[in-house]
Write an enzyme that holds these catalytic residues in place. Structure first.
Site, short mmCIF file in Angstrom:
data_model
loop_
_atom_site.label_atom_id
_atom_site.label_comp_id
_atom_site.label_asym_id
_atom_site.label_seq_id
_atom_site.Cartn_x
_atom_site.Cartn_y
_atom_site.Cartn_z
N ASP A 1 -9.70 2.01 0.23
CA ASP A 1 -9.03 2.82 -0.78
C ASP A 1 -10.10 3.53 -1.62
O ASP A 1 -10.98 4.19 -1.07
CB ASP A 1 -8.10 1.93 -1.61
CG ASP A 1 -7.23 2.68 -2.59
OD1 ASP A 1 -6.20 3.23 -2.18
OD2 ASP A 1 -7.60 2.72 -3.79
N TYR B 1 1.84 10.64 -7.90
CA TYR B 1 1.21 9.59 -8.69
C TYR B 1 -0.14 9.99 -9.26
O TYR B 1 -0.47 9.69 -10.42
CB TYR B 1 1.10 8.29 -7.88
CG TYR B 1 0.01 8.25 -6.84
CD1 TYR B 1 -1.14 7.49 -7.02
CD2 TYR B 1 0.13 8.95 -5.64
CE1 TYR B 1 -2.13 7.44 -6.05
CE2 TYR B 1 -0.85 8.90 -4.67
CZ TYR B 1 -1.98 8.15 -4.88
OH TYR B 1 -2.97 8.10 -3.93
N TYR C 1 -9.34 8.33 -11.02
CA TYR C 1 -8.51 9.48 -10.68
C TYR C 1 -8.75 10.63 -11.66
O TYR C 1 -8.72 11.80 -11.27
CB TYR C 1 -7.04 9.09 -10.71
CG TYR C 1 -6.64 8.07 -9.67
CD1 TYR C 1 -6.25 8.46 -8.40
CD2 TYR C 1 -6.67 6.71 -9.96
CE1 TYR C 1 -5.88 7.53 -7.44
CE2 TYR C 1 -6.31 5.77 -9.01
CZ TYR C 1 -5.92 6.18 -7.75
OH TYR C 1 -5.56 5.26 -6.80
N HIS D 1 -1.07 0.08 4.03
CA HIS D 1 -2.25 0.50 3.29
C HIS D 1 -3.24 -0.63 3.01
O HIS D 1 -4.45 -0.46 3.17
CB HIS D 1 -1.84 1.16 1.97
CG HIS D 1 -3.00 1.68 1.18
ND1 HIS D 1 -3.80 2.71 1.63
CD2 HIS D 1 -3.52 1.30 -0.02
CE1 HIS D 1 -4.75 2.95 0.74
NE2 HIS D 1 -4.61 2.12 -0.26
#
Length: 326
Positions: free
Chosen positions: A109, A157, A238, A301
Site C-alpha cells: 500500500d 476517499y 495523502y 488488498h
C-alpha cells in the site's frame, strides 16, 4: 507501549532509533541479510507479524518500522514533514543506524509507494524490492495527482482525505477498532467513493465478523496504537501527494532499476480500478521497471494478511534467487 499479541511479543524485539530528525519505533527478529518491511494505511508494524516470523526462520534480519506518523514513531504536526523525500530519508537514516549499506525491501500500500521511491531516489541502498498491491506509476508531466483524481468525484476517499481535520472528525464518530474493521472489509466497492454528502467512513460497512486471516486481538493492538497517535499523521501522506509531484520533477521519466517482484490480489480494488489491470498486463509497467516479475493471485488488498503463506513464499523465493545470483 500497548501489549502486542502474545505469540509475537515473546519473540520480537522492540526499540527506537533516531533517523532523519525523528524517533522511529522498529520491531525486529532474526539475524542475516536485512529485510525492511514497510507498512501502508491504516496499518502499523504488526501487519507483518507472519512475514517477520518466516523471514527470521529462513535466516534474515526482519525489521518492521512504524512509519513516520504511525504507532510509536514520532508524528510531526507539520504537514510539510510528510513528503516522500522525508519518508525515504527516514528509511535511509534507519539503514545508517542499523549499519547496513543495503536492504531487501518489502512494501504494501503506501509502504509500497514509499519503497518504489526509495528505489527511484537511492537504488544503491536497495538490493531488491518485493512490492505488494501498489505498482509504480509514472509521474504525469502536466497534471498534479489531485487534479487527475477530480474525475472520481468529491466522494472519492483520497479527495475527502485532503481537508485537514475533516476525516479526523468523521473517524472520531467511531472507535479506532471499528475504523480499522471498516477498511479491512472484503466486499468494499471497486472505487472507494461515497455518495454526495456522505463521508467515506460512514459509507463503508462494519463487518459482522472478521475474515479468518485476521484476529480480533491483532486488530485491537493496532487500534490501541491509533488511539494514541490519531490518524492525522497517516492522512498527511495523502495530503502531501501534490507536493510530492512537485519535488519529483527531476526524476520525470526515470525507470526503476532495482530487481523487483510485484504481487497483487486479483480482487484488490486498486487492481480493478484506475486502469491498473490494463497497465500491468499491457507491458507499460514492465517498461518502467525492466527487471520485474509480476504475480497476480487470488486475493484482495491486504494480501500479506489474507494470503500470508503464499505471499511470504513468493517473497522468500525471490530473495533466495537474488542472494544466489550474487
Amino acid at each position: 507501549m500497548a501489549e502486542a499479541p502474545e505469540t509475537t511479543m515473546a519473540t520480537v524485539t522492540h526499540r527506537r532509533v533516531r533517523t532523519n530528525g525523528i524517533s522511529m519505533h522498529i520491531a525486529e527478529k532474526g539475524e542475516g541479510p536485512l529485510v525492511l518491511l514497510i507498512h501502508g494505511f491504516p496499518e502499523i508494524w504488526s501487519t507483518w507479524m507472519y512475514q517477520i516470523d518466516r523471514l527470521a526462520e529462513q535466516g534474515y534480519h526482519a525489521v518492521a518500522p512504524d512509519m513516520r506518523g504511525y504507532g510509536d514513531s514520532d508524528c510531526p504536526r507539520d504537514l510539510a514533514s510528510y513528503t516522500v523525500l522525508h519518508l525515504v530519508g527516514d528509511l535511509i537514516g534507519l539503514l545508517d543506524e542499523l549499519k547496513e549499506q543495503q536492504a531487501l525491501v518489502v512494501g504494501h500500500d503506501w509502504g509500497a509507494e514509499v519503497a518504489w521511491h526509495l528505489c527511484l531516489l537511492r537504488p544503491d541502498r536497495v538490493r531488491a524490492l518485493a512490492s505488494l498491491s501498489v505498482p509504480f506509476r509514472p509521474r504525469s508531466p502536466t497534471l498534479k495527482p489531485l487534479a487527475l483524481m477530480q474525475r472520481f468525484g468529491e466522494g472519492f476517499y483520497i479527495s475527502q482525505f485532503q481537508e485537514p481535520g475533516r476525516t479526523e472528525r468523521s473517524f472520531a464518530k467511531y472507535d479506532c477498532l471499528t475504523v480499522l474493521k471498516k477498511f479491512l472489509l472484503l466486499n468494499a466497492p471497486e472505487l472507494l467513493a461515497a455518495p454526495p454528502g456522505v463521508e467515506i467512513i460512514d459509507f463503508l460497512e462494519t463487518p459482522e465478523s472478521l475474515p479468518p486471516w485476521i484476529k480480533e486481538e491483532e486488530l485491537r493492538y493496532a487500534a490501541e496504537q491509533f488511539e494514541k497517535s490519531g490518524f492525522t499523521g497517516a492522512l498527511n501522506y495523502y495530503r502531501a501527494m501534490d507536493k510530492n509531484w512537485e519535488l519529483l520533477a527531476p526524476w520525470q521519466g526515470a525507470k526503476i532499476t532495482v530487481p523487483t517482484k510485484f504481487v497483487t490480489g486479483d480482487k484488490d480494488q486498486g487492481f480493478q480500478s484506475f486502469g491498473t489491470k490494463d497497465y500491468i498486463e499491457n507491458g507499460h509497467f514492465k517498461r518502467l521497471v525492466p527487471d520485474l516479475d509480476i504475480v497476480v493471485i487470488d486475493g484482495h488488498h491486504f494480501i500479506q494478511l489474507e494470503r500470508a503463506e503464499r505471499v511470504t513464499d513468493e517473497i522468500l523465493t525471490f530473495f533466495a534467487n537474488i542472494r544466489s545470483s550474487v
